[in-house]
Scaffold this motif. Structure first.
Motif, PDB file in Angstrom:
ATOM      1  N   TYR A  33      41.317  59.024  81.424  1.00 35.63           N
ATOM      2  CA  TYR A  33      40.874  60.331  81.912  1.00 35.63           C
ATOM      3  C   TYR A  33      40.818  60.284  83.429  1.00 35.63           C
ATOM      4  CZ  TYR A  33      38.191  64.597  82.519  1.00 35.63           C
ATOM      5  OH  TYR A  33      37.783  65.854  82.907  1.00 35.63           O
ATOM      6  N   SER A  34      41.144  61.405  84.035  1.00 36.70           N
ATOM      7  CA  SER A  34      41.093  61.524  85.491  1.00 36.70           C
ATOM      8  C   SER A  34      40.401  62.825  85.852  1.00 36.70           C
ATOM      9  CB  SER A  34      42.507  61.495  86.082  1.00 36.70           C
ATOM     10  OG  SER A  34      42.455  61.606  87.491  1.00 36.70           O
ATOM     11  N   THR A  35      39.551  62.770  86.858  1.00 39.51           N
ATOM     12  CA  THR A  35      38.824  63.972  87.265  1.00 39.51           C
ATOM     13  C   THR A  35      38.381  63.824  88.708  1.00 39.51           C
ATOM     14  OG1 THR A  35      37.013  65.465  86.679  1.00 39.51           O
ATOM     15  CG2 THR A  35      36.548  63.114  86.557  1.00 39.51           C
ATOM     16  N   ASN A  77      28.249  68.760  88.316  1.00 40.91           N
ATOM     17  CA  ASN A  77      29.236  67.995  87.535  1.00 40.91           C
ATOM     18  C   ASN A  77      29.043  68.102  86.026  1.00 40.91           C
ATOM     19  OD1 ASN A  77      30.427  66.876  89.926  1.00 40.91           O
ATOM     20  ND2 ASN A  77      28.799  65.340  89.981  1.00 40.91           N
ATOM     21  N   ALA A  78      28.418  69.185  85.561  1.00 41.88           N
ATOM     22  CA  ALA A  78      28.138  69.285  84.121  1.00 41.88           C
ATOM     23  C   ALA A  78      29.427  69.239  83.309  1.00 41.88           C
ATOM     24  CB  ALA A  78      27.358  70.561  83.830  1.00 41.88           C
ATOM     25  N   SER A 114      34.294  58.820  74.237  1.00 44.95           N
ATOM     26  CA  SER A 114      34.149  58.833  72.780  1.00 44.95           C
ATOM     27  C   SER A 114      35.500  58.712  72.088  1.00 44.95           C
ATOM     28  CB  SER A 114      33.431  60.103  72.327  1.00 44.95           C
ATOM     29  OG  SER A 114      34.246  61.254  72.551  1.00 44.95           O
ATOM     30  N   GLU A 115      36.555  59.235  72.736  1.00 46.06           N
ATOM     31  CA  GLU A 115      37.902  59.170  72.166  1.00 46.06           C
ATOM     32  C   GLU A 115      38.666  57.937  72.636  1.00 46.06           C
ATOM     33  OE1 GLU A 115      39.753  62.837  73.224  1.00 46.06           O
ATOM     34  OE2 GLU A 115      38.370  64.071  72.037  1.00 46.06           O
ATOM     35  N   ALA A 128      33.337  66.126  80.049  1.00 48.43           N
ATOM     36  CA  ALA A 128      34.714  65.689  79.826  1.00 48.43           C
ATOM     37  C   ALA A 128      34.814  64.164  79.833  1.00 48.43           C
ATOM     38  CB  ALA A 128      35.635  66.283  80.896  1.00 48.43           C
ATOM     39  N   ILE A 129      34.044  63.502  80.711  1.00 51.87           N
ATOM     40  CA  ILE A 129      34.047  62.034  80.750  1.00 51.87           C
ATOM     41  C   ILE A 129      33.485  61.475  79.448  1.00 51.87           C
ATOM     42  CG2 ILE A 129      32.993  60.028  81.860  1.00 51.87           C
ATOM     43  CD1 ILE A 129      33.190  61.533  84.522  1.00 51.87           C
TER      44      ILE A 129
END
Length: 815
Positions: free
Chosen positions: A333-335, A316-317, A328-329, A322-323
């Protein structure tokens, strides 16, 4: 440290008396006085108003005037002063009058010594200070009572009569005009609560200071949930009760909603986790039952930890990075990532993260929704297959055919390729009559038969709904027509279902490259045109692309060319149909409807030329013309003083999807000096589907201008509700297809009622179009529809007829 002297003013028309008083006070033990003297009432009044002295010795007789008049005048002005009345000889009636006027003492000049005078002055000063302090205290307490935001009232413990009440109590119970004073406290209670109240009062437990919830009622009979706190009180010598009565109706409702929300969160099959975004390392503060079930971790082992413990040590690197970037932003988010259960087994977690902002707009928490999709994700290949194939039929989706066409155009130029465009005839009737389960069974069977018939000769794909596309590379027109006929016959065989069989037919169009179609990019469109001709000719047949199809296309192209000229030569005009408020039949607006009066073609209705304009990309220019004319006309009506109503303009997908559309609207409003709230823009769902993000951006800009936004033809599309959550919409428009069968069709009634309820729940007004009968108008009024539009109320008319229509037309609606 010495105290400052007491400042004494003597108001006496005899200076000798002043000197005598001054000398007496100088002889008093511990004397510390400062003296002033004035001889007339006028001077005395000036000094009294200034209030520079601690005590005022006022002669009873000041020439022809009485010193008591001076004291009474100052008291009437609300000034608090320490007075001592002096007189030449004692008189009981004068003594009484002096005390009534507000004096602290009454002294006879010849009967006083320094000690008595000193004591009287100090008493007068102390008494005035005490009275002032008492008055200030009473004023503060009265102010606290009157201005308290908590409803407060006092009622007599025996008679229950309300003795006083503050403004908050009067507002809460709707008694601003008459007030609560004099009413019985019992009238504030709901009838079912009165026995309970009397029992608590007589048992002596009511005024215990404990908070209890009571059902009260306002002046209009509205039920209130009130938190009551009662205290015993001595009110002007009477046994009374002070009542704190806080309306907690909304709080109780909110608490019930929170309990319902918590129950929903705990009942869902998706894991829910909430983390504190402001605490160090973002610890988990809440998980639901599904989270425990999916991960195997109980809440006690999760609360206070960071979510990363589920990720294991490896893998899951990219997803982790991405998470972290999304966090930070501070964005959603979805993954999909692999996580580790407590027992060490892996599971696929479809994770959705979203920030939660506080009242200041700062992110206070993050909420995560996780779904265990292990059973649906065997391999990445399976996901890829699902992305390119239809689940219910197993067929490829059209993008697979599109890729095949592109490859053919690149690597097999000039070689034959034929498309068959097939549509199941009257498939919607199967769904409506037999249900979607049977419809899905028929769809799957048709797909299997088509795939079996085509075999390795081509590729079958599901296009949309009940439409299929067959690509036959290397096969010319004649052979492809034969394949289409075999497909038609195969599909026409009965489909076995539980308890019987279903007969279906298909209409098909065939277009071949390069035989009939020179451009491979035109294949799909022309195959579809041939399928449409098969439908028109009676269905259940195969039509190949022909010159007639070409002529029909040329006719559309000709219509488009004439439409360009119509825009330049003044053949277009607008007509306006009124929209009326249901409650009072007041005209609230007019919808601008485009008409084309061609010298050669006669009156061309929008249903015919708008699709041509859309296909040729003319809608931005055409829509801009309509917007400009409608704004100009609205301004003209405004200047003529015809009424405070808006003009509604229909907006196409091509307009709303353009990034500068809001600027065009702003320019039109400025050019004609039209207030933004007199323009309404009507959008259909198709206008939003092409690019929802771009449409949302345009709508937000339009809302910022102050322009009204209406959702036209609401309910006819499959995703209207999902867009209502995103877009700022002022009004919903019930499509005429749901109005035409009112009030006799229960389904139409249910749909109309639901649309009105949804609109009102989302703080939107609702209008129904296509209202043609009084019965329809009556029903729409009963279900709360805010406005109506249709032939019953007014037909479309030219702008020049609007003023006369407004002046003379009487709209008759059921009362």
């Amino acid at each position: 440290m010495s105290l400052p002297p007491l400042r004494v003013l003597v108001v006496d028309d005899d200076e000798d008396d002043f000197v005598l008083i001054r000398d007496l006070l100088k002889d008093a033990e511990g004397s510390n006085y400062a003296f002033d003297w004035c001889a007339t009432p006028e001077e005395g009044l000036l000094h009294l108003r200034r209030g520079k002295h601690d005590v005022y010795l006022v002669d009873y007789l000041l020439g022809p005037f009485s010193g008591l008049d001076l004291i009474e005048k100052v008291s009437r002005e609300g000034l608090s002063r320490a007075f001592i009345v002096l007189t030449g000889r004692g008189n009981h009636s004068v003594d009484v009058a002096a005390m009534a006027a507000g004096a602290s003492d009454y002294l006879v000049k010849g009967a006083i010594d320094s000690e008595r005078l000193d004591r009287s002055i100090r008493y007068a000063v102390d008494r005035t200070h005490f009275v002032d302090a008492l008055r200030d205290s009473e004023m503060r307490h009265r102010l606290l009572f009157e201005q308290s935001p908590v409803p407060l009232l006092v009622f007599d413990q025996s008679s229950l009569s309300i003795l006083t009440a503050n403004d908050a109590a009067n507002r809460q119970y709707g008694r601003l005009r008459s007030g609560l004073v004099g009413q019985s406290f019992e009238t504030l209670l709901a009838p079912a609560e009165r026995d309970r109240f009397h029992a608590a009062l007589h048992a002596g437990v009511l005024a215990s200071g404990a908070a209890n919830v009571w059902e009260h009622q306002s002046a209009d009979g509205k039920s209130l949930q009130v938190e009551g706190i009662f205290h015993p009180l001595n009110y002007h010598g009477s046994r009374a009760v002070l009542a704190h009565l806080q309306d907690i109706t909304e709080r109780r409702h909110a608490e019930a909603q929170l309990r319902l929300l918590e129950r929903a969160i705990q009942s869902t099959g998706n894991g829910v986790v909430i983390a504190d975004a402001k605490a160090e390392d973002m610890p988990i503060t809440f998980i639901n039952n599904a989270f425990e079930h999916i991960t195997g971790y109980p809440a006690a082992e999760v609360i206070g930890r960071n979510c990363r413990f589920l990720q294991g040590d490896e893998g899951n690197a990219m997803e982790r990075a991405a998470i972290r970037q999304a966090l930070s932003e501070q964005r959603e988010y979805s993954t999909v990532l692999s996580n580790v259960r407590k027992d060490g087994t892996l599971f696929w977690n479809q994770l959705y993260l979203a920030p939660v902002r506080d009242e200041q707009g700062e992110v206070s928490h993050y909420i995560g929704i996780q779904s265990d999709i292990t059973g649906h994700r065997d391999t990445e290949a399976r996901l890829a297959y699902a992305a390119t194939h239809d689940v219910s039929t197993g067929l490829a989706r059209y993008p697979v055919i599109e890729a095949l066409l592109q490859d053919h155009a690149l690597h097999h130029v000039g070689e034959p390729l034929t498309l068959i465009y097939a549509d199941i005839d009257r498939f919607h009737a199967i769904n409506e009559a037999m249900g979607h389960e049977v419809g899905d069974r028929v769809m799957a069977e048709v797909a299997m038969r088509m795939s079996g018939e085509v075999g390795d000769a081509g590729r079958v794909a599901r296009f949309t709904g009940d439409e299929f596309v067959v690509a036959l590379p290397g096969i010319g027109l004649d052979e492809a027509v034969a394949v289409a006929e075999r497909l038609r016959h195969a599909v026409a065989q009965p489909v076995e279902i539980s308890g019987g069989e279903v007969l279906v037919t298909m209409s098909m169009g065939v277009a071949s490259y390069p035989g009939r179609v020179a451009d491979i990019d035109d294949l799909l469109r022309r195959a579809e045109a041939s399928m449409s001709r098969a439908k028109q000719l009676g269905r259940d047949m195969v039509c190949q692309y022909s010159e007639a199809d070409m002529r029909r296309m040329e006719d559309r192209r000709m219509l488009g060319m004439r439409l360009r000229g119509a825009m330049l030569h003044g053949e277009l005009h607008l007509e306006y149909q009124p929209e009326l408020r249901t409650a009072d039949r007041l005209v609230i607006g007019f919808e601008a409807l485009l008409r084309w009066n061609s010298p050669d073609l006669g009156l061309v209705m929008p249903e015919r030329f708008i699709p041509v304009a859309e296909a040729m990309g003319l809608m931005p220019a055409l829509g801009g013309w309509v917007l400009d004319r409608a704004c100009a006309q609205s301004r003209a009506w405004m200047d003529a003083g015809l009424g405070d109503f808006f003009v509604a303009v229909n907006v196409s997908a091509q307009q709303i999807q353009r990034g500068n559309f809001a600027d065009q609207v702003a320019d039109a409003l400025q050019r004609h000096g039209l207030p933004a709230d007199r323009l309404e823009l009507e959008l259909t769902e198709s206008a939003l589907l092409e690019n929802a993000d771009r449409a949302l951006h345009s709508i937000n800009q339009l809302s910022a201008l102050g322009v009204r936004i209406a959702f036209d033809d609401f309910g006819t599309g499959y995703s209207s509700l999902s867009y209502l959550r995103q877009f700022t919409v002022d009004k919903l428009k019930i499509d005429k297809s749901f109005v035409c069968d009112l009030p006799h069709d229960p389904s139409s009634v249910a749909i109309a009622t639901t649309v009105v309820a949804i609109g009102h729940q989302l703080q939107m007004s609702v209008i129904a179009e296509g209202v043609e009968t009084a019965e329809q108008a009556q029903l729409l009024a009963e279900i709360g529809c805010d406005a109506l539009q249709g032939y019953l109320l007014g037909r479309p008319m030219k702008a020049s007829a609007v003023a006369d229509w407004l002046a003379h037309n009487q709209v008759i609606l059921p009362a």
